[in-house]
Write a protein that holds these residues in place. Structure first.
Motif, PDB file in Angstrom:
ATOM      1  N   ASN A   1      25.829  55.919 -14.959  1.00  0.00           N
ATOM      2  CA  ASN A   1      25.206  56.477 -14.354  1.00  0.00           C
ATOM      3  C   ASN A   1      25.778  56.326 -12.815  1.00  0.00           C
ATOM      4  O   ASN A   1      24.983  54.712 -13.003  1.00  0.00           O
ATOM      5  N   ILE A   2      25.145  57.488 -12.448  1.00  0.00           N
ATOM      6  CA  ILE A   2      25.870  56.987 -10.685  1.00  0.00           C
ATOM      7  C   ILE A   2      24.175  57.427  -9.795  1.00  0.00           C
ATOM      8  O   ILE A   2      23.624  58.523 -10.587  1.00  0.00           O
ATOM      9  N   ILE A   3      23.182  56.554  -9.939  1.00  0.00           N
ATOM     10  CA  ILE A   3      22.029  56.681  -9.384  1.00  0.00           C
ATOM     11  C   ILE A   3      22.210  56.892  -7.900  1.00  0.00           C
ATOM     12  O   ILE A   3      22.364  55.812  -7.662  1.00  0.00           O
ATOM     13  N   ASN A   4      21.608  57.714  -7.085  1.00  0.00           N
ATOM     14  CA  ASN A   4      22.439  57.642  -5.759  1.00  0.00           C
ATOM     15  C   ASN A   4      21.283  57.485  -5.045  1.00  0.00           C
ATOM     16  O   ASN A   4      21.744  58.065  -3.746  1.00  0.00           O
ATOM     17  N   SER A   5      19.601  57.398  -5.224  1.00  0.00           N
ATOM     18  CA  SER A   5      19.236  57.395  -4.582  1.00  0.00           C
ATOM     19  C   SER A   5      17.718  56.393  -5.297  1.00  0.00           C
ATOM     20  O   SER A   5      17.824  56.554  -6.378  1.00  0.00           O
ATOM     21  N   GLN A   6      17.072  56.192  -4.647  1.00  0.00           N
ATOM     22  CA  GLN A   6      15.949  56.091  -5.120  1.00  0.00           C
ATOM     23  C   GLN A   6      15.452  56.829  -6.191  1.00  0.00           C
ATOM     24  O   GLN A   6      15.061  57.992  -5.935  1.00  0.00           O
TER      25      GLN A   6
ATOM     26  N   SER B   1      28.505  62.093  -5.352  1.00  0.00           N
ATOM     27  CA  SER B   1      29.090  62.448  -7.030  1.00  0.00           C
ATOM     28  C   SER B   1      28.399  63.828  -7.200  1.00  0.00           C
ATOM     29  O   SER B   1      26.996  62.983  -7.300  1.00  0.00           O
ATOM     30  N   ALA B   2      28.422  64.960  -7.920  1.00  0.00           N
ATOM     31  CA  ALA B   2      27.389  65.874  -8.596  1.00  0.00           C
ATOM     32  C   ALA B   2      27.492  65.908 -10.200  1.00  0.00           C
ATOM     33  O   ALA B   2      25.961  66.141  -9.812  1.00  0.00           O
ATOM     34  N   GLN B   3      28.082  64.451 -11.030  1.00  0.00           N
ATOM     35  CA  GLN B   3      27.761  64.411 -12.514  1.00  0.00           C
ATOM     36  C   GLN B   3      27.092  63.197 -11.793  1.00  0.00           C
ATOM     37  O   GLN B   3      27.622  62.130 -11.236  1.00  0.00           O
ATOM     38  N   SER B   4      26.008  63.058 -12.674  1.00  0.00           N
ATOM     39  CA  SER B   4      25.243  62.032 -12.753  1.00  0.00           C
ATOM     40  C   SER B   4      25.716  60.634 -14.248  1.00  0.00           C
ATOM     41  O   SER B   4      25.636  59.735 -13.878  1.00  0.00           O
ATOM     42  N   VAL B   5      26.499  60.912 -14.697  1.00  0.00           N
ATOM     43  CA  VAL B   5      26.155  60.152 -16.426  1.00  0.00           C
ATOM     44  C   VAL B   5      27.570  60.512 -16.496  1.00  0.00           C
ATOM     45  O   VAL B   5      28.320  61.762 -16.473  1.00  0.00           O
ATOM     46  N   PHE B   6      28.616  59.597 -16.756  1.00  0.00           N
ATOM     47  CA  PHE B   6      29.799  59.696 -17.169  1.00  0.00           C
ATOM     48  C   PHE B   6      30.392  58.977 -19.024  1.00  0.00           C
ATOM     49  O   PHE B   6      29.656  57.944 -18.610  1.00  0.00           O
TER      50      PHE B   6
ATOM     51  N   PRO C   1      39.846  61.913 -18.506  1.00  0.00           N
ATOM     52  CA  PRO C   1      38.694  62.457 -18.206  1.00  0.00           C
ATOM     53  C   PRO C   1      37.415  62.303 -19.184  1.00  0.00           C
ATOM     54  O   PRO C   1      37.564  62.225 -19.899  1.00  0.00           O
ATOM     55  N   PRO C   2      36.909  62.165 -18.435  1.00  0.00           N
ATOM     56  CA  PRO C   2      35.508  61.882 -18.836  1.00  0.00           C
ATOM     57  C   PRO C   2      34.802  62.657 -20.370  1.00  0.00           C
ATOM     58  O   PRO C   2      34.726  63.534 -20.413  1.00  0.00           O
ATOM     59  N   LYS C   3      34.156  61.832 -21.116  1.00  0.00           N
ATOM     60  CA  LYS C   3      33.634  63.638 -22.725  1.00  0.00           C
ATOM     61  C   LYS C   3      32.555  63.965 -21.760  1.00  0.00           C
ATOM     62  O   LYS C   3      31.283  62.669 -20.903  1.00  0.00           O
ATOM     63  N   GLU C   4      31.841  65.067 -21.739  1.00  0.00           N
ATOM     64  CA  GLU C   4      30.482  65.474 -21.600  1.00  0.00           C
ATOM     65  C   GLU C   4      29.467  65.079 -21.757  1.00  0.00           C
ATOM     66  O   GLU C   4      29.463  64.775 -23.043  1.00  0.00           O
TER      67      GLU C   4
END
Length: 331
Positions: free
Chosen positions: A103-108, A152-157, A212-215
C-alpha cells in the motif's frame, strides 16, 4: 499461547503502537472476544514498524486509525483481509498460496480495517514512513524517485509471493513472536532485507512494469458511517475539566444524545467513558514516559494519589506501581 482480546484490549494495543486516535466498532458490543490469537506490534530502533498477526476474528466490525504518508508492505500468509484507504475499500485473499501486497499512502489518511466473523488471518506487515525514506536518500535523483512512488495513481499493488519473500516473511514472523530473542538487530536485519527486496519489486514495476502486479479486488460496498468524531473530539477535551453540558456543547450534541451513543457503542455512560480514557492515558504515561505515580495522578486530574491508585486498580486490576514493574521486568 493464544491471546483473547476484547475491543478495549485491541484498541489499547493499537494505541500503544503509536496510533493514538484509533477507534474500534464491533457489531456485537456484548462480546468479550473481538479476536483470539497472536497480535504483535513493534517499532524497531531503526524506525521500521513491524506488525504480525495470526488470529481469528469473532465478530463483524472495523477499526479506524489515522496514518501518515508511508509504504506498507504485507505478506498475507493465510486468510483474507478487507481494508479501506480513505473511501476506497479493498479485499485481499490468500486462496491457494500467500500473496504480497503493498500500500502506498501518499498523505495522511484514515485507514479502516474490517473484521469478519470467524475469519482467520495470518499476516506479516512492515510500515516505513515517507520521511524515513527521504532522510536515507543519497542524492536528489533518489529523492525524486521516492516522490515519484508516492505520486503513483495506484494505491495498492499485489503480486504472488516469491519463495524468497515467503522465507523472509516466515522468519520475520517467528522472530517477532520469539520472546527469548536476545538481540533486536536480528529482527532489524530481517526487516531491512524484507523491505529492500519488496521495495525493489515496487520500484521496478513503477519504472518498467517488470513484474506486472495483479489488480487488487476493489469492494464497492458502502463504508460504515462512523461516529468516530465523537471519540476523537472527546479525546482532545479529556483534560479540560469540563462539565458534561460543556462537552456536549463543544461536540454540537445534547447530553442525552451523547449518553445514548456511548451506552450503545461502548456500554458506558459518557462520564465512565471519559474516566476510562483518562486512565488509558495514565497507563501510557506510566509505561512509556516513565513518570512517577504522583506525576501521572496530577496530570490525570486527581488531587490525591490514593484516589488515583484506587481508580487505576479497579480498571486495570493492578496498581500503578504493579503496572510499571510489570513492564520494567520485560526490558
Amino acid at each position: 499461547m493464544n491471546t483473547r482480546l476484547s475491543k478495549v484490549e485491541l484498541s489499547r494495543k493499537i494505541k500503544d503502537a503509536g496510533y493514538e486516535d484509533a477507534f474500534i466498532e464491533a457489531k456485537d458490543i456484548a462480546s468479550k472476544e473481538l479476536i483470539t490469537g497472536k497480535v504483535y506490534f513493534k517499532k524497531l530502533p531503526s524506525g521500521i514498524d513491524v506488525h504480525c498477526v495470526n488470529m481469528t476474528e469473532h465478530t463483524e466490525g472495523y477499526s479506524n486509525s489515522q496514518i501518515d504518508a508511508c509504504i506498507s508492505i504485507n505478506v498475507l500468509l493465510a486468510g483474507k483481509v478487507s481494508f479501506a484507504l480513505e473511501h476506497q475499500r479493498y479485499d485481499i485473499q490468500a486462496q491457494s498460496s500467500p500473496v504480497l501486497f503493498i500500500n502506498i499512502i501518499n498523505s495522511q489518511q484514515i485507514f479502516t480495517r474490517f473484521f469478519t466473523q470467524q475469519q482467520q488471518v495470518k499476516k506479516v506487515n512492515l510500515s516505513i514512513t515517507k520521511q524515513w525514506l527521504l532522510t536515507r536518500c543519497g542524492s536528489m535523483a533518489n529523492r525524486l524517485h521516492i516522490e515519484k512512488i508516492f505520486a503513483s495513481a495506484q494505491s495498492v499493488f499485489q503480486w504472488p509471493c516469491t519463495e524468497k519473500q515467503l522465507t523472509l516473511a516466515a522468519e520475520l514472523y517467528q522472530k517477532s513472536l520469539d520472546e527469548t530473542l536476545n538481540f533486536q538487530w536480528e529482527l532489524e536485519q530481517l526487516a531491512l532485507q524484507f523491505f529492500c527486496d519488496s521495495f525493489t519489486l515496487l520500484s521496478d514495476n513503477l519504472d518498467r512494469d517488470a513484474i506486472p502486479p495483479k489488480e487488487p479486488d476493489i469492494n464497492n460496498s458502502p463504508l460504515p458511517v462512523s461516529q468516530f468524531d465523537f471519540e476523537a473530539k472527546i479525546e482532545s477535551l479529556l483534560f479540560e475539566s469540563l462539565s458534561l453540558k460543556q462537552i456536549a456543547d463543544k461536540l454540537g450534541a445534547s447530553v442525552s444524545t451523547l449518553q445514548r451513543y456511548f451506552k450503545s457503542h461502548h456500554q458506558l455512560t459518557l462520564k465512565e467513558y471519559i474516566r476510562n480514557q483518562i486512565l488509558e492515558h495514565a497507563r501510557r504515561r506510566l509505561i512509556f514516559d516513565n513518570q512517577s505515580v504522583g506525576e501521572v495522578a496530577y496530570h490525570s486530574g486527581y488531587n490525591h494519589v490514593s484516589n488515583f491508585s484506587s481508580a487505576f486498580k479497579k480498571y486495570f486490576s493492578m496498581t500503578p506501581i504493579e503496572m510499571q514493574n510489570q513492564y520494567r521486568n520485560l526490558e
